[in-house]
Design a protein around this motif. Structure first.
Motif, PDB file in Angstrom:
ATOM      1  N   VAL A  72       0.796  -1.228   0.000  1.00 40.99           N
ATOM      2  CA  VAL A  72       0.000   0.000   0.000  1.00 40.99           C
ATOM      3  C   VAL A  72       0.829   1.279   0.000  1.00 40.99           C
ATOM      4  O   VAL A  72       0.333   2.338  -0.395  1.00 40.99           O
ATOM      5  CB  VAL A  72      -0.997   0.038   1.184  1.00 40.99           C
ATOM      6  N   ASN A  73       2.078   1.223   0.426  1.00 37.67           N
ATOM      7  CA  ASN A  73       2.909   2.426   0.489  1.00 37.67           C
ATOM      8  C   ASN A  73       3.773   2.642  -0.743  1.00 37.67           C
ATOM      9  O   ASN A  73       4.585   3.571  -0.772  1.00 37.67           O
ATOM     10  CB  ASN A  73       3.800   2.374   1.736  1.00 37.67           C
ATOM     11  N   ASN A  74       3.595   1.806  -1.748  1.00 37.48           N
ATOM     12  CA  ASN A  74       4.400   1.949  -2.957  1.00 37.48           C
ATOM     13  C   ASN A  74       4.069   3.264  -3.650  1.00 37.48           C
ATOM     14  O   ASN A  74       2.896   3.619  -3.789  1.00 37.48           O
ATOM     15  CB  ASN A  74       4.141   0.779  -3.920  1.00 37.48           C
ATOM     16  N   PRO A  75       5.099   4.016  -4.075  1.00 35.91           N
ATOM     17  CA  PRO A  75       4.834   5.286  -4.748  1.00 35.91           C
ATOM     18  C   PRO A  75       4.137   5.123  -6.102  1.00 35.91           C
ATOM     19  O   PRO A  75       3.472   6.046  -6.569  1.00 35.91           O
ATOM     20  CB  PRO A  75       6.220   5.915  -4.924  1.00 35.91           C
ATOM     21  N   GLU A  76       4.248   3.933  -6.709  1.00 36.37           N
ATOM     22  CA  GLU A  76       3.543   3.677  -7.974  1.00 36.37           C
ATOM     23  C   GLU A  76       2.172   3.092  -7.666  1.00 36.37           C
ATOM     24  O   GLU A  76       2.060   1.971  -7.166  1.00 36.37           O
ATOM     25  CB  GLU A  76       4.345   2.707  -8.843  1.00 36.37           C
ATOM     26  N   GLU A  77       1.154   3.839  -7.978  1.00 34.29           N
ATOM     27  CA  GLU A  77      -0.209   3.445  -7.635  1.00 34.29           C
ATOM     28  C   GLU A  77      -0.573   2.048  -8.133  1.00 34.29           C
ATOM     29  O   GLU A  77      -1.207   1.266  -7.428  1.00 34.29           O
ATOM     30  CB  GLU A  77      -1.205   4.478  -8.180  1.00 34.29           C
TER      31      GLU A  77
END
Length: 151
Positions: A72-77
């Motif tokens: 959930v914290n990945n910068p790529e949606e």
């Protein structure tokens, strides 16, 4: 008395040979390791001449609603829905000798950040994993403990 001296010398030479063999074994890092917080385990494996790791166990594998935890914290949606279990979070490590693997990257799913990384095998069951930005001086070391050795 002479036999005791020979025994001690033999034991010392055997210990030295074992230490040297381990120090020159690039695959000594292979296996399953628990992170310092005890919240996850990573299996380190070899692909070609480089070393990688993937999450194989999580202390809390599911969200409160029962669904598997995701990145959930990945910068790529588009990557935020990928499961944490099975996630490759260690990449491209090269064995440099003397129980050190460098030139790798570590992904921290807590922050969604990638860091440069190096690993050092302190002993057969202790691995120091150091993530950093820029130079190794500016980073953090986590101590991992071996859970399963690759057979």
């Amino acid at each position: 008395m002479k036999r005791i001296g020979q025994f001690l010398l033999t034991a010392l030479l055997l210990a030295l040979a074992t230490t040297l063999a381990r120090a020159n074994n690039p695959d000594a890092v292979l296996g399953v390791w628990k992170n310092g917080e005890g919240t996850g385990m990573v299996q380190i494996y070899k692909r070609g001449d480089k070393y990688f790791g993937r999450v194989v166990w999580l202390k809390v594998p599911n969200n409160p609603d029962g669904t598997p935890r995701t990145d959930v914290n990945n910068p790529e949606e588009k990557l935020r829905t990928r499961p944490l279990k099975g996630l490759e979070n260690l990449r491209n490590f090269v064995y440099k000798g003397e129980n050190v693997w460098e030139e790798g990257q570590v992904y921290d799913p807590k922050t969604g950040n990638d860091y440069s990384c190096e690993m050092k095998l302190v002993d057969a069951n202790t691995l120091e994993v150091r993530g950093y930005i820029g130079v190794s001086l500016f980073g953090r070391t986590d101590v991992w403990k071996r859970q399963v050795k690759k057979s």
